[in-house]
Scaffold this motif. Structure first.
Motif, PDB file in Angstrom:
ATOM      1  N   ILE A  68       0.857  -1.188   0.000  1.00  0.00           N
ATOM      2  CA  ILE A  68       0.000   0.000   0.000  1.00  0.00           C
ATOM      3  C   ILE A  68       0.894   1.241   0.000  1.00  0.00           C
ATOM      4  CG2 ILE A  68      -1.850   1.228   1.198  1.00  0.00           C
ATOM      5  CD1 ILE A  68      -2.504  -1.415   2.636  1.00  0.00           C
ATOM      6  N   TYR A  69       0.596   2.164  -0.909  1.00  0.00           N
ATOM      7  CA  TYR A  69       1.333   3.432  -1.005  1.00  0.00           C
ATOM      8  C   TYR A  69       0.411   4.607  -0.671  1.00  0.00           C
ATOM      9  CZ  TYR A  69       5.835   1.958  -2.940  1.00  0.00           C
ATOM     10  OH  TYR A  69       7.092   1.432  -3.097  1.00  0.00           O
ATOM     11  N   ASP A  70       1.026   5.734  -0.385  1.00  0.00           N
ATOM     12  CA  ASP A  70       0.249   6.934  -0.076  1.00  0.00           C
ATOM     13  C   ASP A  70      -0.442   7.471  -1.329  1.00  0.00           C
ATOM     14  OD1 ASP A  70       2.166   8.294  -1.559  1.00  0.00           O
ATOM     15  OD2 ASP A  70       3.187   9.131   0.187  1.00  0.00           O
ATOM     16  N   GLU A  71      -1.209   8.537  -1.180  1.00  0.00           N
ATOM     17  CA  GLU A  71      -2.023   9.043  -2.280  1.00  0.00           C
ATOM     18  C   GLU A  71      -1.201   9.544  -3.451  1.00  0.00           C
ATOM     19  OE1 GLU A  71      -4.084  12.807  -1.506  1.00  0.00           O
ATOM     20  OE2 GLU A  71      -3.021  12.897   0.411  1.00  0.00           O
ATOM     21  N   ASN A  72       0.049   9.935  -3.214  1.00  0.00           N
ATOM     22  CA  ASN A  72       0.907  10.435  -4.289  1.00  0.00           C
ATOM     23  C   ASN A  72       1.811   9.362  -4.887  1.00  0.00           C
ATOM     24  OD1 ASN A  72       0.003  13.156  -3.980  1.00  0.00           O
ATOM     25  ND2 ASN A  72       1.289  13.324  -2.142  1.00  0.00           N
ATOM     26  N   PHE A  73       1.694   8.139  -4.388  1.00  0.00           N
ATOM     27  CA  PHE A  73       2.498   7.007  -4.853  1.00  0.00           C
ATOM     28  C   PHE A  73       3.992   7.260  -4.672  1.00  0.00           C
ATOM     29  CE2 PHE A  73       0.492   3.482  -7.470  1.00  0.00           C
ATOM     30  CZ  PHE A  73       1.342   2.508  -6.987  1.00  0.00           C
ATOM     31  N   LYS A  74       4.363   8.016  -3.625  1.00  0.00           N
ATOM     32  CA  LYS A  74       5.767   8.329  -3.376  1.00  0.00           C
ATOM     33  C   LYS A  74       6.350   7.524  -2.219  1.00  0.00           C
ATOM     34  CE  LYS A  74       5.802  13.041  -5.221  1.00  0.00           C
ATOM     35  NZ  LYS A  74       6.072  14.479  -4.936  1.00  0.00           N
ATOM     36  N   HIS A  75       5.533   7.185  -1.233  1.00  0.00           N
ATOM     37  CA  HIS A  75       6.014   6.478  -0.051  1.00  0.00           C
ATOM     38  C   HIS A  75       5.053   5.350   0.293  1.00  0.00           C
ATOM     39  CE1 HIS A  75       8.823   9.786   0.809  1.00  0.00           C
ATOM     40  NE2 HIS A  75       7.822  10.601   0.534  1.00  0.00           N
ATOM     41  N   ILE A 123      -7.882  -1.278   5.182  1.00  0.00           N
ATOM     42  CA  ILE A 123      -7.928  -1.463   3.729  1.00  0.00           C
ATOM     43  C   ILE A 123      -7.977  -2.953   3.388  1.00  0.00           C
ATOM     44  CG2 ILE A 123      -6.667  -1.040   1.571  1.00  0.00           C
ATOM     45  CD1 ILE A 123      -5.418   1.411   3.166  1.00  0.00           C
ATOM     46  N   ALA A 124      -7.122  -3.727   4.052  1.00  0.00           N
ATOM     47  CA  ALA A 124      -7.094  -5.172   3.810  1.00  0.00           C
ATOM     48  C   ALA A 124      -8.419  -5.827   4.205  1.00  0.00           C
ATOM     49  CB  ALA A 124      -5.941  -5.810   4.576  1.00  0.00           C
ATOM     50  N   GLU A 125      -9.006  -5.367   5.316  1.00  0.00           N
ATOM     51  CA  GLU A 125     -10.292  -5.930   5.758  1.00  0.00           C
ATOM     52  C   GLU A 125     -11.413  -5.572   4.780  1.00  0.00           C
ATOM     53  OE1 GLU A 125     -11.289  -7.741   8.600  1.00  0.00           O
ATOM     54  OE2 GLU A 125      -9.172  -8.158   8.929  1.00  0.00           O
ATOM     55  N   ALA A 126     -11.418  -4.346   4.300  1.00  0.00           N
ATOM     56  CA  ALA A 126     -12.444  -3.933   3.334  1.00  0.00           C
ATOM     57  C   ALA A 126     -12.333  -4.761   2.062  1.00  0.00           C
ATOM     58  CB  ALA A 126     -12.296  -2.446   3.025  1.00  0.00           C
ATOM     59  N   HIS A 127     -11.110  -4.993   1.612  1.00  0.00           N
ATOM     60  CA  HIS A 127     -10.904  -5.812   0.407  1.00  0.00           C
ATOM     61  C   HIS A 127     -11.405  -7.234   0.615  1.00  0.00           C
ATOM     62  CE1 HIS A 127      -8.165  -8.523  -2.009  1.00  0.00           C
ATOM     63  NE2 HIS A 127      -8.842  -7.875  -2.934  1.00  0.00           N
ATOM     64  N   TYR A 128     -11.110  -7.812   1.777  1.00  0.00           N
ATOM     65  CA  TYR A 128     -11.539  -9.183   2.081  1.00  0.00           C
ATOM     66  C   TYR A 128     -13.068  -9.293   1.992  1.00  0.00           C
ATOM     67  CZ  TYR A 128     -10.650 -13.746   4.357  1.00  0.00           C
ATOM     68  OH  TYR A 128     -10.513 -15.074   4.636  1.00  0.00           O
ATOM     69  N   ARG A 129     -13.761  -8.364   2.655  1.00  0.00           N
ATOM     70  CA  ARG A 129     -15.226  -8.400   2.642  1.00  0.00           C
ATOM     71  C   ARG A 129     -15.776  -8.206   1.232  1.00  0.00           C
ATOM     72  NH1 ARG A 129     -18.156  -7.669   7.406  1.00  0.00           N
ATOM     73  NH2 ARG A 129     -16.967  -8.530   9.153  1.00  0.00           N
ATOM     74  N   ALA A 130     -15.165  -7.293   0.485  1.00  0.00           N
ATOM     75  CA  ALA A 130     -15.634  -7.020  -0.878  1.00  0.00           C
ATOM     76  C   ALA A 130     -15.469  -8.249  -1.768  1.00  0.00           C
ATOM     77  CB  ALA A 130     -14.888  -5.825  -1.462  1.00  0.00           C
ATOM     78  N   CYS A 164      -7.763  -2.572  -6.023  1.00  0.00           N
ATOM     79  CA  CYS A 164      -7.450  -1.213  -6.494  1.00  0.00           C
ATOM     80  C   CYS A 164      -8.657  -0.291  -6.367  1.00  0.00           C
ATOM     81  CB  CYS A 164      -6.968  -1.272  -7.936  1.00  0.00           C
ATOM     82  SG  CYS A 164      -5.380  -2.114  -8.135  1.00  0.00           S
ATOM     83  N   ARG A 165      -9.838  -0.835  -6.541  1.00  0.00           N
ATOM     84  CA  ARG A 165     -11.060  -0.040  -6.390  1.00  0.00           C
ATOM     85  C   ARG A 165     -11.306   0.311  -4.925  1.00  0.00           C
ATOM     86  NH1 ARG A 165     -14.321   2.603  -5.154  1.00  0.00           N
ATOM     87  NH2 ARG A 165     -16.445   2.982  -5.922  1.00  0.00           N
ATOM     88  N   VAL A 166     -11.050  -0.612  -4.005  1.00  0.00           N
ATOM     89  CA  VAL A 166     -11.138  -0.316  -2.570  1.00  0.00           C
ATOM     90  C   VAL A 166     -10.150   0.791  -2.209  1.00  0.00           C
ATOM     91  CG1 VAL A 166     -10.581  -1.238  -0.272  1.00  0.00           C
ATOM     92  CG2 VAL A 166     -12.055  -2.550  -1.814  1.00  0.00           C
ATOM     93  N   ALA A 167      -8.963   0.725  -2.769  1.00  0.00           N
ATOM     94  CA  ALA A 167      -7.933   1.726  -2.463  1.00  0.00           C
ATOM     95  C   ALA A 167      -8.367   3.132  -2.848  1.00  0.00           C
ATOM     96  CB  ALA A 167      -6.635   1.357  -3.183  1.00  0.00           C
ATOM     97  N   GLU A 168      -9.174   3.246  -3.911  1.00  0.00           N
ATOM     98  CA  GLU A 168      -9.701   4.565  -4.273  1.00  0.00           C
ATOM     99  C   GLU A 168     -10.454   5.195  -3.106  1.00  0.00           C
ATOM    100  OE1 GLU A 168     -12.173   4.647  -7.726  1.00  0.00           O
ATOM    101  OE2 GLU A 168     -10.805   3.444  -8.939  1.00  0.00           O
ATOM    102  N   ASP A 169     -11.263   4.387  -2.431  1.00  0.00           N
ATOM    103  CA  ASP A 169     -12.094   4.903  -1.347  1.00  0.00           C
ATOM    104  C   ASP A 169     -11.276   5.322  -0.127  1.00  0.00           C
ATOM    105  OD1 ASP A 169     -14.434   4.677  -2.757  1.00  0.00           O
ATOM    106  OD2 ASP A 169     -14.962   2.717  -1.950  1.00  0.00           O
ATOM    107  N   PHE A 170     -10.082   4.763   0.000  1.00  0.00           N
ATOM    108  CA  PHE A 170      -9.218   5.123   1.124  1.00  0.00           C
ATOM    109  C   PHE A 170      -8.145   6.132   0.711  1.00  0.00           C
ATOM    110  CE2 PHE A 170     -11.123   1.206   2.579  1.00  0.00           C
ATOM    111  CZ  PHE A 170     -11.273   1.397   3.949  1.00  0.00           C
ATOM    112  N   ASN A 171      -8.205   6.580  -0.543  1.00  0.00           N
ATOM    113  CA  ASN A 171      -7.266   7.578  -1.058  1.00  0.00           C
ATOM    114  C   ASN A 171      -5.819   7.113  -0.944  1.00  0.00           C
ATOM    115  OD1 ASN A 171      -6.996  10.044  -2.409  1.00  0.00           O
ATOM    116  ND2 ASN A 171      -6.466  11.134  -0.522  1.00  0.00           N
ATOM    117  N   VAL A 172      -5.606   5.835  -1.268  1.00  0.00           N
ATOM    118  CA  VAL A 172      -4.259   5.270  -1.293  1.00  0.00           C
ATOM    119  C   VAL A 172      -4.058   4.562  -2.640  1.00  0.00           C
ATOM    120  CG1 VAL A 172      -4.108   4.990   1.205  1.00  0.00           C
ATOM    121  CG2 VAL A 172      -5.009   3.106  -0.200  1.00  0.00           C
TER     122      VAL A 172
END
Length: 377
Positions: free
Chosen positions: A130-137, A167-174, A218-226
């Motif tokens: 998982i990376y931050d919203e700017n994909f830098k860190h 994020i991982a839990e949201a992905h699992y449920r989805a 990747c779609r879950v990550a959109e909702d968490f801004n990561v």
């Protein structure tokens, strides 16, 4: 989270169904998609219409002849739009109905049909970062430094040890909601790195479920801004890489005395090691050369070995399989960004279709030899 705060998602769809068509683009790594309206929810994938997209915008065609056809092959429930709305996994085709060069599923499905009597089962362990919203860190890493050394993060608990559990839990449920055969999840050795497992799946189902699980992630990550990285070595230095460890068995391997069939397969895998490396990442081995160094729970990219409970081997036979005399084995070479259609196709060709030796891959030093790619081997 953005989706949960969107008031329009509760509006009545007037019995219409939103179908989100998904396909793999010209990179062989990224997924694209778009929505169309259906009059009713289809009872099978065969009721869904073909569609097309602008291949010149996905590196799959030129502007003068840009239409690429997408044909539905699998349906999943949509965990974001819910209700009767669906996700539709597609294959890509030329206008003359021949498979597009980026369509790796077509050949894989044909070979899975050829070996269906062997009942090949797969389970893939998908690692990601998982990376931050700017994909830098990496997510929650210090902006001007590093977290503490590896050790406390794997399967850990606590804010100082686990980054991104929500994020991982949201992905699992989805995935469960969608019908993806997700089997488990855990925090990995490097902080902000996670793994989930999909399977057991038989034949072509393995690739279908893993690709859709990636899209959902990747779609879950959109909702968490990561952002999600499937790079097999996202951070240089003393940090673990990311793989797509692939667990394999056939009917005879799962039965009493099956260990002898597992051991017999090892000679076949050794003979085709270079062919496997060539398709175990989307760059012909260059991505994996950064990861398969013989360190950080990997074998060297330049050699093949196997062992019981050995996570530094190319292929690991689990301890309980050796003791019980039957079960499965784990190929630890596929990279986290590998195409599961390529991986599972190559496995059944090596293990069950016994290709002629004349098709052997000729070693390309600049691709295979990690000493030529400026990594510490």
């Amino acid at each position: 989270m953005r989706s949960s705060n969107n008031p329009y998602m509760d509006l009545d769809q007037r019995q219409k169904v939103m179908a989100y068509y998904i396909w793999i683009d010209g990179s062989g790594q990224n997924l694209r998609g778009k929505t169309r309206t259906l009059e009713k929810r289809p009872s099978s994938v065969h009721e869904l219409p073909d569609w097309n997209f602008d291949g010149s915008s996905t590196n799959q065609a030129v502007g003068e002849n840009s239409d690429v056809i997408i044909k539905p092959v699998a349906i999943f429930r949509d965990p974001f739009r819910k209700g009767d709305n669906i996700l539709v996994l597609c294959e890509t085709y030329h206008h003359d109905n021949t498979p597009h060069p980026t369509n790796k599923r077509h050949e894989c499905a044909a070979n899975m049909r050829r070996v269906q009597d062997s009942e090949p089962w797969f389970g893939i362990e998908q690692e990601y970062t998982i990376y931050d919203e700017n994909f830098k860190h990496p997510y929650r890493w210090p902006k001007n430094g590093f977290p503490g050394p590896q050790g406390p993060y794997y399967c850990g608990v606590g804010t100082n040890r686990v980054y991104g559990r929500d994020i991982a839990e949201a992905h699992y449920r989805a995935c469960l909601y969608a019908g993806v055969k997700i089997a488990g999840s855990n925090a990995e050795v490097m902080p902000s790195q996670w793994e989930y497992q999909v399977g057991p799946c038989e034949g072509i189902e393995m690739g279908d479920h893993l690709w859709v699980s990636r899209w959902i992630l990747c779609r879950v990550a959109e909702d968490f801004n990561v952002n999600i990285s499937f790079d097999p070595k996202p951070m240089p230095g003393d940090w673990n890489g990311a793989g797509c460890h692939t667990n394999i068995s056939t009917k005879v391997m799962r039965e009493t005395g099956g260990l002898k069939y597992i051991e017999a397969a090892m000679a076949k895998f050794e003979a085709k090691h270079e062919e496997h490396i060539r398709v175990y990442d989307p760059t012909g081995g260059k991505d994996n050369a950064r990861r398969l160094t013989g360190r950080h729970e990997t074998a060297s990219i330049n050699s093949f070995n196997y062992g019981v409970a050995n996570r530094g081997a190319s292929i690991r036979i689990p301890r309980h399989v050796a003791e019980e005399g039957c079960g499965y084995f784990e190929d630890r070479r596929p990279s986290s960004n590998a195409d599961p259609y390529d991986v599972t196709n190559r496995i059944v060709k090596t293990m069950l279709l016994e290709e002629e030796s004349g098709n052997s891959f000729i070693k390309t030093p600049e691709i295979i030899d990690c000493n030529q790619i400026s990594v510490n081997c």
